[in-house]
Design a protein around this motif. Structure first.
Motif, PDB file in Angstrom:
ATOM      1  N   GLY A  61       0.707  -1.344  -0.040  1.00 56.37           N
ATOM      2  CA  GLY A  61      -0.087  -0.255  -0.117  1.00 56.37           C
ATOM      3  C   GLY A  61       0.872   1.233   0.021  1.00 56.37           C
ATOM      4  N   ILE A  62       2.159   1.356   0.447  1.00 59.39           N
ATOM      5  CA  ILE A  62       2.955   2.323   0.287  1.00 59.39           C
ATOM      6  C   ILE A  62       3.772   2.482  -0.985  1.00 59.39           C
ATOM      7  N   LEU A  63       3.704   3.662  -1.811  1.00 62.76           N
ATOM      8  CA  LEU A  63       4.149   3.910  -3.058  1.00 62.76           C
ATOM      9  C   LEU A  63       5.564   4.793  -2.638  1.00 62.76           C
ATOM     10  N   PHE A  64       6.827   4.153  -2.487  1.00 58.87           N
ATOM     11  CA  PHE A  64       8.051   4.640  -1.883  1.00 58.87           C
ATOM     12  C   PHE A  64       8.650   5.549  -3.079  1.00 58.87           C
ATOM     13  N   LYS A  65       8.753   6.778  -2.726  1.00 66.41           N
ATOM     14  CA  LYS A  65       9.567   7.506  -3.453  1.00 66.41           C
ATOM     15  C   LYS A  65      11.403   7.339  -3.444  1.00 66.41           C
ATOM     16  N   ASP A  66      11.825   6.636  -4.106  1.00 72.63           N
ATOM     17  CA  ASP A  66      13.216   6.150  -4.126  1.00 72.63           C
ATOM     18  C   ASP A  66      14.253   7.364  -4.771  1.00 72.63           C
ATOM     19  N   GLU A 107       7.316  16.549  -1.850  1.00 72.09           N
ATOM     20  CA  GLU A 107       6.061  16.577  -1.033  1.00 72.09           C
ATOM     21  C   GLU A 107       5.013  15.970  -1.393  1.00 72.09           C
ATOM     22  N   LEU A 108       4.510  14.787  -0.806  1.00 67.24           N
ATOM     23  CA  LEU A 108       3.372  14.047  -1.025  1.00 67.24           C
ATOM     24  C   LEU A 108       1.998  15.005  -0.809  1.00 67.24           C
ATOM     25  N   CYS A 109       1.692  15.472  -1.759  1.00 63.94           N
ATOM     26  CA  CYS A 109       0.383  16.857  -1.568  1.00 63.94           C
ATOM     27  C   CYS A 109      -0.855  16.149  -1.167  1.00 63.94           C
ATOM     28  N   VAL A 120      15.823  20.452   7.153  1.00 61.67           N
ATOM     29  CA  VAL A 120      15.803  19.974   5.589  1.00 61.67           C
ATOM     30  C   VAL A 120      15.508  18.423   5.828  1.00 61.67           C
ATOM     31  N   ASP A 121      14.616  17.827   5.229  1.00 61.53           N
ATOM     32  CA  ASP A 121      14.418  16.349   4.769  1.00 61.53           C
ATOM     33  C   ASP A 121      14.070  15.926   3.390  1.00 61.53           C
ATOM     34  N   ASP A 122      14.077  14.715   3.302  1.00 66.83           N
ATOM     35  CA  ASP A 122      14.108  14.256   1.777  1.00 66.83           C
ATOM     36  C   ASP A 122      12.632  14.264   1.206  1.00 66.83           C
TER      37      ASP A 122
HETATM   38  P1  AMP Z   1       6.455  11.607   7.739  1.00 70.90           P
HETATM   39  O1  AMP Z   1       7.130  11.820   9.414  1.00 70.90           O
HETATM   40  O2  AMP Z   1       5.059  10.767   7.665  1.00 70.90           O
HETATM   41  O3  AMP Z   1       6.492  12.852   7.033  1.00 70.90           O
HETATM   42  O4  AMP Z   1       7.551  10.805   7.228  1.00 70.90           O
HETATM   43  C1  AMP Z   1       8.670  11.417   6.591  1.00 70.90           C
HETATM   44  C2  AMP Z   1       9.878  10.471   6.420  1.00 70.90           C
HETATM   45  O5  AMP Z   1       9.614   9.202   6.234  1.00 70.90           O
HETATM   46  C3  AMP Z   1      10.749  11.097   5.710  1.00 70.90           C
HETATM   47  O6  AMP Z   1      11.977  11.158   6.288  1.00 70.90           O
HETATM   48  C4  AMP Z   1      10.860  10.121   4.409  1.00 70.90           C
HETATM   49  O7  AMP Z   1      12.422   9.687   4.149  1.00 70.90           O
HETATM   50  C5  AMP Z   1      10.155   8.994   5.017  1.00 70.90           C
HETATM   51  N1  AMP Z   1       8.976   8.417   3.817  1.00 70.90           N
HETATM   52  C6  AMP Z   1       7.558   8.477   4.299  1.00 70.90           C
HETATM   53  N2  AMP Z   1       6.910   8.394   3.296  1.00 70.90           N
HETATM   54  C7  AMP Z   1       7.712   8.105   2.366  1.00 70.90           C
HETATM   55  C8  AMP Z   1       7.578   7.640   0.855  1.00 70.90           C
HETATM   56  N3  AMP Z   1       6.541   7.531   0.336  1.00 70.90           N
HETATM   57  N4  AMP Z   1       8.606   7.381   0.169  1.00 70.90           N
HETATM   58  C9  AMP Z   1       9.951   7.643   0.628  1.00 70.90           C
HETATM   59  N5  AMP Z   1      10.081   7.963   1.909  1.00 70.90           N
HETATM   60  C10 AMP Z   1       9.089   8.233   2.841  1.00 70.90           C
END
Ligand code: AMP
Length: 170
Positions: free
Chosen positions: A17-22, A148-150, A116-118
């Protein structure tokens, strides 16, 4: 340059269910990385005294950004990793909780810190990092992300903090 082209979608990672952004294709391209750091450096956060970034993927962008801006870097880490006196903040996950720590002397009173975060998902991790900076007496200059996952309420969870992202995923 379209930085979204340097993100690989990995479905069902780390769980169904998680779409990971690599971000590894971005890391593998020196031109795309330079573009990402240049763009982060130009975001309109006003005066910034320090960069803080969140373990571990945040470090990959936070350290080069701090170097480019000619300012110091502060690591925000998972519990038990930092050797000196720490402040800790616990935050809620979908199931259970997690926490992050900062060295108590990493940020001085009145300093403006850009965090900063990815990637911004639910905003829990960044929200906790903002609290850590404020516990040290610093001011959050803003929150900067590569992605950003909007469709998730991360931006809302960060309240009044200025949030900027290089790639918006609708
Ligand atoms: P959150 O605290 O939910 O905003 O999650 C942020 C952290 O989880 C970040 O440091 C991301 O590296 C990681 N993360 C959460 N969801 C994903 C995703 N769909 N793809 C890649 N990394 C994610």
């Amino acid at each position: 340059m379209d930085l979204a082209k340097y993100l690989r979608d990995v479905p069902d990672f780390p769980k169904p269910g998680i779409l990971f952004k690599d971000i590894t294709p971005l890391l593998a391209s020196p031109v795309a990385m330079k573009t990402a750091i240049d763009r982060l450096a130009k975001l309109p956060f006003g005066k910034v005294d320090k960069i803080a970034a969140i373990e571990s993927r945040g470090f990959l962008f936070g350290v080069p950004l701090a170097m480019q801006l000619g300012i110091g870097f502060v690591p925000v880490r998972k519990p038990g990793k930092l050797p000196w006196k720490t402040n800790r903040v616990e935050y809620k996950l979908e199931y259970g909780s997690d926490s992050v720590e900062i060295h108590q002397d990493a940020v001085h009173k009145g300093e403006r810190v850009l965090i900063v975060d990815d990637l911004l998902a639910t905003g829990g991790t960044m929200g906790a990092a903002c609290q850590l900076v404020e516990m040290c007496g610093g001011t959050v200059a803003g929150c900067a992300f590569v992605v950003e996952l909007c469709f998730l309420p991360g931006r809302k969870r960060l309240g009044t903090h200025q949030v900027e992202a290089l790639v918006a995923v609708k």
